[in-house]
Motif scaffolding. Structure first.
Motif, PDB file in Angstrom:
ATOM      1  N   ALA A 133       0.823  -1.206   0.000  1.00  0.00           N
ATOM      2  CA  ALA A 133       0.000   0.000   0.000  1.00  0.00           C
ATOM      3  C   ALA A 133       0.860   1.261   0.000  1.00  0.00           C
ATOM      4  N   ARG A 134       1.909   1.260   0.815  1.00  0.00           N
ATOM      5  CA  ARG A 134       2.775   2.449   0.880  1.00  0.00           C
ATOM      6  C   ARG A 134       3.454   2.722  -0.456  1.00  0.00           C
ATOM      7  N   ARG A 135       3.946   1.671  -1.090  1.00  0.00           N
ATOM      8  CA  ARG A 135       4.627   1.854  -2.383  1.00  0.00           C
ATOM      9  C   ARG A 135       3.668   2.383  -3.437  1.00  0.00           C
ATOM     10  N   LEU A 136       2.434   1.905  -3.400  1.00  0.00           N
ATOM     11  CA  LEU A 136       1.447   2.369  -4.378  1.00  0.00           C
ATOM     12  C   LEU A 136       1.123   3.842  -4.137  1.00  0.00           C
ATOM     13  N   SER A 137       1.111   4.247  -2.874  1.00  0.00           N
ATOM     14  CA  SER A 137       0.865   5.650  -2.546  1.00  0.00           C
ATOM     15  C   SER A 137       2.027   6.527  -3.007  1.00  0.00           C
ATOM     16  N   GLU A 138       3.245   6.036  -2.830  1.00  0.00           N
ATOM     17  CA  GLU A 138       4.423   6.809  -3.196  1.00  0.00           C
ATOM     18  C   GLU A 138       4.674   6.841  -4.702  1.00  0.00           C
ATOM     19  N   HIS A 139       4.223   5.796  -5.400  1.00  0.00           N
ATOM     20  CA  HIS A 139       4.422   5.700  -6.855  1.00  0.00           C
ATOM     21  C   HIS A 139       3.077   5.349  -7.507  1.00  0.00           C
ATOM     22  N   PRO A 140       2.191   6.311  -7.652  1.00  0.00           N
ATOM     23  CA  PRO A 140       0.846   6.049  -8.183  1.00  0.00           C
ATOM     24  C   PRO A 140       0.888   5.347  -9.537  1.00  0.00           C
ATOM     25  N   ASP A 141      -0.027   4.400  -9.679  1.00  0.00           N
ATOM     26  CA  ASP A 141      -0.117   3.620 -10.916  1.00  0.00           C
ATOM     27  C   ASP A 141      -1.570   3.213 -11.091  1.00  0.00           C
TER      28      ASP A 141
END
Length: 282
Positions: A133-141
């Motif tokens: 979840a954090r990675r998706l927030s930091e790198h939107p896709d």
């Protein structure tokens, strides 16, 4: 000792974080990269307590923890059962039909296979649900989703597209609550308790059979008995066990006396109240 901090393994927003909030809402949760780090945070006094998962109703035991418990220097003072629910989440404005892949830890992906298959998503494994979840927030896709607890969506500004997507809805994780305080108060009188202990039997024929016989003859209910190798030695089998009752109960005391006669090592890891969840009928 910091009396308002509780350590857990994982990222903020993980299931262990939710467990900390549910059991100790007034304490500050402290994320740790590994179980060793979580144990050390408690042992050093940086945190008063640790929230450590030991088993899951679907995935089984958390093997790493059993190896750490005997040498941790910590005591078990409680247990917490947490129903596990997974949410499908994505960046704000993303629609389900936009998705092509989903990221989470392998066990979460396996436990949400139905939804992943229905949506035709490619699986991407990461070490922690909240990390996905954090990675998706930091790198939107817009083509990717994450599977994580609801808390992760709130912390990282994601939107939940489908809720409680786990295939099996009786998925539960059991946590042990640990402390370094050797003088932590014992459970109140009259409270139903669990005793956790480890032992290694002597190298004698039928030693395990004889060591456990006292529990049967004294009517002590053994709720868990798990074996694992110690120091990678095939001849040194260690056992982790749990029983109903306290060491000072006469039947338990007699059973422990017999166990110790046939064991070369015996150590009580904790005596703590049985969680109300144990009495629930599933």
């Amino acid at each position: 000792m910091n009396r308002n901090r509780i350590a857990f393994q994982g990222e903020l927003g993980a299931n262990s974080h939710e467990a900390c909030q549910a059991a100790f809402p007034d304490m500050d949760p402290v994320p740790c990269a590994t179980f060793e780090d979580a144990f050390e945070a408690v042992r050093s006094g940086d945190c008063q307590l640790g929230m450590i998962p030991v088993e899951n109703s679907i995935a089984g035991r958390v093997a790493d923890v059993h190896h750490l418990l005997p040498s941790s220097g910590l005591r078990i003072i409680g247990e917490h059962f947490k129903p596990i629910h997974f949410q499908l989440m994505a960046n704000p404005g993303v629609r389900i039909e936009d998705l092509k892949s989903v990221a989470s830890m392998p066990i979460a992906l396996a436990q949400c296979r139905g939804v992943i298959t229905r949506l035709g998503l490619t699986r991407e494994s990461v070490s922690d649900t909240a990390l996905a979840a954090r990675r998706l927030s930091e790198h939107p896709d817009r083509t990717q989703a994450a599977i994580a607890p609801a808390l992760a969506a709130r912390l990282y500004g994601l939107e939940i597209l489908e809720r409680d997507i786990e295939d099996t809805h009786n998925n539960t994780t059991r946590f042990l609550i640990m402390t370094a305080d050797a003088n932590a108060p014992a459970p109140a009188a009259g409270v139903k308790c669990v005793t956790s202990f480890v032992f290694r039997v002597r190298n004698l024929p039928a030693a395990l059979y004889k060591a456990l016989g006292g529990f049967a003859t004294n009517g002590v209910n053994m709720t868990k008995l798990e074996s694992y190798m110690e120091n990678a030695a095939f001849t040194a089998t260690f056992f982790y066990s749990e029983i109903d009752g306290r060491p000072e109960d006469a039947p338990v005391a007699r059973a422990f006396e017999e166990l110790q006669f046939f064991s070369e090592r015996f150590e009580i890891l904790g005596v703590y109240p049985a969680a109300p969840y144990r009495a629930q009928v599933v």
